[in-house]
Design an enzyme around this catalytic site. Structure first.
Site, mmCIF file in Angstrom:
data_model
loop_
_atom_site.group_PDB
_atom_site.id
_atom_site.type_symbol
_atom_site.label_atom_id
_atom_site.label_comp_id
_atom_site.label_asym_id
_atom_site.label_seq_id
_atom_site.Cartn_x
_atom_site.Cartn_y
_atom_site.Cartn_z
ATOM 1 N N ASN A 1 55.824 -16.228 1.813
ATOM 2 C CA ASN A 1 54.416 -16.316 1.400
ATOM 3 C C ASN A 1 54.269 -17.064 0.081
ATOM 4 O O ASN A 1 53.414 -17.931 -0.070
ATOM 5 C CB ASN A 1 53.830 -14.910 1.246
ATOM 6 C CG ASN A 1 53.194 -14.426 2.540
ATOM 7 O OD1 ASN A 1 52.836 -15.241 3.395
ATOM 8 N ND2 ASN A 1 53.073 -13.124 2.676
ATOM 9 N N HIS B 1 50.316 -18.556 2.651
ATOM 10 C CA HIS B 1 50.042 -17.461 3.581
ATOM 11 C C HIS B 1 49.896 -17.921 5.023
ATOM 12 O O HIS B 1 50.239 -17.167 5.948
ATOM 13 C CB HIS B 1 48.794 -16.690 3.139
ATOM 14 C CG HIS B 1 49.098 -15.793 1.977
ATOM 15 N ND1 HIS B 1 49.437 -14.471 2.131
ATOM 16 C CD2 HIS B 1 49.167 -16.058 0.646
ATOM 17 C CE1 HIS B 1 49.685 -13.938 0.948
ATOM 18 N NE2 HIS B 1 49.527 -14.886 0.019
ATOM 19 N N ASP C 1 54.811 -7.127 7.094
ATOM 20 C CA ASP C 1 55.943 -7.663 7.857
ATOM 21 C C ASP C 1 56.704 -6.537 8.547
ATOM 22 O O ASP C 1 57.879 -6.626 8.787
ATOM 23 C CB ASP C 1 56.871 -8.456 6.920
ATOM 24 C CG ASP C 1 57.385 -7.594 5.774
ATOM 25 O OD1 ASP C 1 56.846 -6.468 5.584
ATOM 26 O OD2 ASP C 1 58.317 -8.018 5.070
ATOM 27 N N ASP D 1 61.695 -4.445 9.413
ATOM 28 C CA ASP D 1 61.024 -5.009 8.240
ATOM 29 C C ASP D 1 61.704 -6.356 7.946
ATOM 30 O O ASP D 1 62.937 -6.426 7.860
ATOM 31 C CB ASP D 1 61.172 -4.057 7.056
ATOM 32 C CG ASP D 1 60.314 -4.479 5.870
ATOM 33 O OD1 ASP D 1 59.308 -3.795 5.609
ATOM 34 O OD2 ASP D 1 60.656 -5.498 5.226
ATOM 35 N N ASP E 1 51.725 -16.311 8.108
ATOM 36 C CA ASP E 1 51.109 -15.835 9.362
ATOM 37 C C ASP E 1 51.827 -16.401 10.582
ATOM 38 O O ASP E 1 52.055 -15.695 11.561
ATOM 39 C CB ASP E 1 49.628 -16.246 9.408
ATOM 40 C CG ASP E 1 48.794 -15.381 8.457
ATOM 41 O OD1 ASP E 1 49.358 -14.422 7.897
ATOM 42 O OD2 ASP E 1 47.594 -15.687 8.290
#
Ligand code: C2E
Ligand code: CA
Ligand code: CA
Length: 824
Positions: free
Chosen positions: A427, A432, A462, A419, A436
């Site tokens: 973000n 965003h 994530d 994680d 990505d």
């Protein structure tokens, strides 16, 4: 060849069966009709034959009577032409022999009108009936005909004729048997003459059941024997109504009774026996022939239909086999196997084959489309669009197969749950799209870093998972993880910005306990969570303790609400005193949980777990409510005491918390300065701006603020200098090692000095030894809290202590220490 899954009957057989059935039923009905017709014809023939017999018999009688009449006339003429009686007698004697032998005359009698008896007779027959008949003829002057039976039955005719002086009569008799024989010969039958009365002098044979006597038969022995048997079986009525069919050993007979010839006589009846053996044999032959014809034609047509349907049906069978191929999607094979040939005169089968080929073509195209779409769908279902890695579904498949394979091969594998740390910040701060890009970049690095046999998937957000297969020994995982962490931490440049990512990972090493993917993923997740808890940017190997902790955590979350409702929570209060004088400042409220089954659960265990959810907010409100109520209760002993309550980060966001405190103060008539709120440095660090605003508000209401556990976290006074608070609580870790060692003391002394400089109170926590107390006293530390002064206790235990305290205004347990100090 198998082309069907179950039992079936071929059309060939069905066609042959139905044709046979059709032929048999149709010809049988025809045969039945024709036999019926024959029977009908036979019956009509019999009726006409019977009528003919009656006619023949009547005609024969007529003929015989007229023959007798002619003979009588001739005799009369001869009589007239004779000169005298003697000459006539002479002529007649000569003539008699001829008549007897040639014309079968049985007797001739001459009568005159004076004598009742015959005046002259030839032949034997003689009785009174003849005399009566002669007299009748003489009297009437007309000929009289009748049948008379005495010894035999005879035809009798009496002809009157005139002589010179009177009327005379000639009576001639002839045996009836002659007529009956003639009748029998003429019609090829046997005849029996019967009478209801027994005839005297006749050779009677009786048919007892019918009450008849047989006077004469054309075939005496045989006919009588048959009639005798028939009479025993059938009644006379059935004979009267119609013919009786009789099967005798030597043939079949039809037996009829003719109506009586009333013109001559009524007592005598003729029974006719017609031999129908030949006729019946004909019928039988007819039947046999018909049977043979039916069988042959049925066989012929069945074979014909079998042969005719053979070829199209074998083609159909071939088609059926091809359907199996179609079902298996073997379209090319199916196309080859379909027996289709272009024909100038196509029939239904040709059309069927053609249409099937068209269908196969269409199915082929459809199948092709479908498999492409399936492939695409499968890809979509199994892949993460953003990173092109496998998704959760694909991961589940892979881990399942890894587990089942390792069960068989006992291979070693590891599941890593990764994680990213603080990905939300990326973000939020960079947008965003950048987020990505980061995920894509991480995915690339993961793939590059691992073997081809390993599996990298993105579970979502994530979160990534790795399945490392074919590991040689458990220690290998450490090397892999170190390499992985190094690569992941390398900074990446995205949209001209340098971004450095870190991650937390949990590792599960394969073991026999893990039997399903669910447990495996959960274990790796728990380990990852542990990594997060221990400060992130690290990896943890799953072990049983983690599992128990997580179980416990689950249990605590689960039991909390019901325990709160069942009053399983209560408070301990721990006093705080002024070091210099032993004067009581107030208490710290510490939560306690005594679970009905688990027993005592300590705050260090359950507080961090409750802090993961809003349950801590609920608990915080309960603590505030109860702690302030208890403070009010203790006010009976001493006014103006303080109650310190601990709060967790989430409570800063509980908008109802401060209003609740205000309400409670009003309710219990407490000043807000009597309430001290303890915050740890951690709370402040997480979002310093928000914390400052919150602290300003709280201070604005007059509440006290304390920085708890000082020294465990950032411990930077300059950092704290911008924040508003009243008290700093030095963590127990400062106090425990407190000896006379200069370095320790210097640091503590410096801190106390600095805090005082900031015009704040200093509270020393965890004082257990009087030496510690004394050192702190020397350092001019303000306030003390610890087991030395008082262990945390329930309010009921505080009452007596407070009573005692009221007397001296010095906390009893440290009275001697403060005394020592004042003595110094
Ligand atoms: P804390 O705020 O530092 O509380 C002081 C802890 O030290 C208490 O442990 C207390 O019993 C213990 N203590 C006091 N004097 C001594 C001593 O001389 N020696 C030793 N060894 N220990 C001493 P406790 O009650 O187990 O609480 C542990 C922690 O749980 C607290 O640390 C606090 O952070 C948290 N906590 C307790 N009650 C509450 C509460 O109502 N709300 C919140 N949010 N946290 C609480
Ligand atoms: Ca505290
Ligand atoms: Ca503390």
């Amino acid at each position: 060849m198998r082309y069907t899954d179950g039992y079936f009957i071929s059309l060939k057989v069905k066609a042959a069966f139905f044709v046979t059935l059709l032929i048999i039923t149709s010809t049988s009905s025809l045969l039945f009709l024709s036999l019926n017709q024959l029977e009908q014809q036979f019956k009509t023939t019999q009726i006409t034959k019977k009528e003919r017999l009656v006619d023949d018999f009547t005609n024969l009688l007529e003929q015989s009577f007229s023959q007798l009449g002619l003979i009588a006339e001739q005799i009369a003429i001869t009589r007239k032409n004779s000169k005298n009686e003697d000459q006539f007698k002479l002529i007649l004697e000569r003539l008699w022999e001829d008549l007897e032998y040639i014309s079968d005359i049985s007797s001739i009698h001459f009568y005159n009108n004076k004598q009742a008896k015959p005046i002259n007779s030839y032949g034997e027959t003689n009785n009174t009936s003849l005399n009566e008949l002669a007299a009748k003829a003489i009297k009437s002057g007309h000929p009289e005909n009748t049948i008379l039976c005495h010894s035999f039955c005879n035809l009798v005719t009496a002809i009157p004729f005139m002589t010179d002086n009177d009327i005379q009569a000639t009576v001639i008799t002839k045996p009836l048997s002659d007529v009956i024989f003639a009748l029998a010969n003429l019609n090829q039958v046997s005849v029996a003459l019967t009478s209801e009365q027994k005839q005297e002098g006749l050779n009677n044979r009786s048919l007892t059941e019918w009450r008849l006597n047989v006077l004469f038969t054309t075939d005496m022995n045989k006919t009588y024997a048959i009639l005798n048997q028939v009479s025993e079986r059938f009644s006379i009525d059935s004979l009267n109504k119609g013919a009786i069919e009789w099967h005798a050993d030597d043939g079949n007979f039809l037996i009829n009774m003719l109506p009586s010839t009333e013109k001559y006589e009524s007592q005598h009846r003729l029974i006719i026996l017609d031999n129908i053996t030949k006729y019946q044999a004909t019928i039988k032959d007819h039947k046999i022939q018909a049977f043979i014809i039916i069988s042959i034609s049925a066989f012929f047509f069945a074979t014909l239909s079998f042969l005719l349907t053979r070829s199209p049906i074998s083609k159909l069978q071939q088609l059926i086999i091809q359907y199996a191929e179609i079902a298996k999607h073997e379209f090319t094979n199916a196309r080859k196997g379909i027996p289709f040939k272009r024909s100038f005169f196509p029939d239904e089968l040709d059309i069927l084959f053609k249409k099937t080929i068209d269908l196969v073509d269409e199915l082929d195209v459809l199948n092709h489309d479908l498999s492409e779409k399936n492939h695409a769908l499968h890809h979509q279902a199994m892949h993460d669009e953003l990173t092109e890695l496998g998704n959760r579904n694909s991961f589940i498949n892979q881990i399942k197969s890894t587990i089942s394979l390792s069960k068989k091969q006992h291979s070693l594998w590891a599941l890593v749950f990764i994680d990213l740390d603080n990905f939300k910040v990326i973000n939020d701060n960079f947008g965003h799209d950048t987020g990505d890009q980061v995920l894509k970049n991480i995915a690339c690095r993961l793939v590059k870093c691992l073997h081809k046999t390993d599996v990298v998937s993105r579970l979502g957000g994530d979160e990534f998972t790795l399945i490392l297969r074919n590991m040689n020994k458990p220690e290998d995982i450490i090397k892999v993880m170190d390499k992985l962490f190094n690569i992941l931490q390398e900074p990446m440049t995205l949209a001209d910005k340098e971004i450095k990512m870190s991650c937390s990972a949990g590792i599960l090493l394969s073991s026999e306990n893990i039997t399903n993917y669910h447990d495996a993923l959960k274990a790796a997740d728990i380990a990852m969570y542990e990594a997060k808890k221990s400060g992130r940017n690290c990896y943890k190997l799953f072990n049983d303790r983690m599992y128990h902790n997580s179980q416990k955590s689950f249990m605590i979350q689960h039991e909390f609400t019901s325990s709160l409702e069942n009053n399983e929570f209560y408070l301990h209060l721990q006093p705080q005193v002024i070091i210099a004088t032993g004067k009581l400042i107030g208490f710290e409220a510490l939560i306690r949980w005594k679970h009905h089954e688990l027993g005592m659960v300590y705050p260090d265990h359950f507080i961090p777990i409750l802090e993961e959810s809003d349950k801590i907010v609920q608990l915080g409100r309960w603590v505030a409510t109860n702690a302030l109520a208890q403070l009010a209760e203790l006010s009976v002993h001493e006014k103006g005491l303080r109650m310190a309550i601990n709060i967790s980060p989430r409570q800063l966001h509980d908008e109802t918390f401060i209003p609740l405190l205000l309400q409670l103060c009003e309710l219990h008539q407490l000043k807000t300065e009597q309430v001290e709120i303890e915050l740890t440095e951690g709370i402040l660090v997480d979002n310093i701006e928000f914390a400052k605003l919150w602290m300003d508000e709280v201070i604005g209401y007059g509440f006290h603020l304390a920085i708890d556990d000082f020294g465990t976290g950032y411990s930077s006074l300059s950092y704290l200098s911008n924040l508003p608070f009243h008290t700093v609580k030095l963590d127990r870790s400062f106090i425990t090692p407190l000896t006379d060692s200069d370095s320790d003391r210097d640091l503590l002394e410096a801190i106390i000095y600095m805090v005082k400089k900031m015009k704040c109170e200093v509270v020393a926590e965890g004082i257990e030894e009087s030496s510690q107390y004394n050192i702190l006293a020397k350092m001019n530390c303000h306030i003390a809290q610890g087991y030395l002064i008082q262990r945390p206790v329930e309010i009921k235990d505080l009452h007596p202590l407070l009573v005692q305290y009221a007397k001296t205004q010095c906390w009893p347990t440290i009275a001697h220490l403060t005394n020592d100090k004042s003595n110094e």
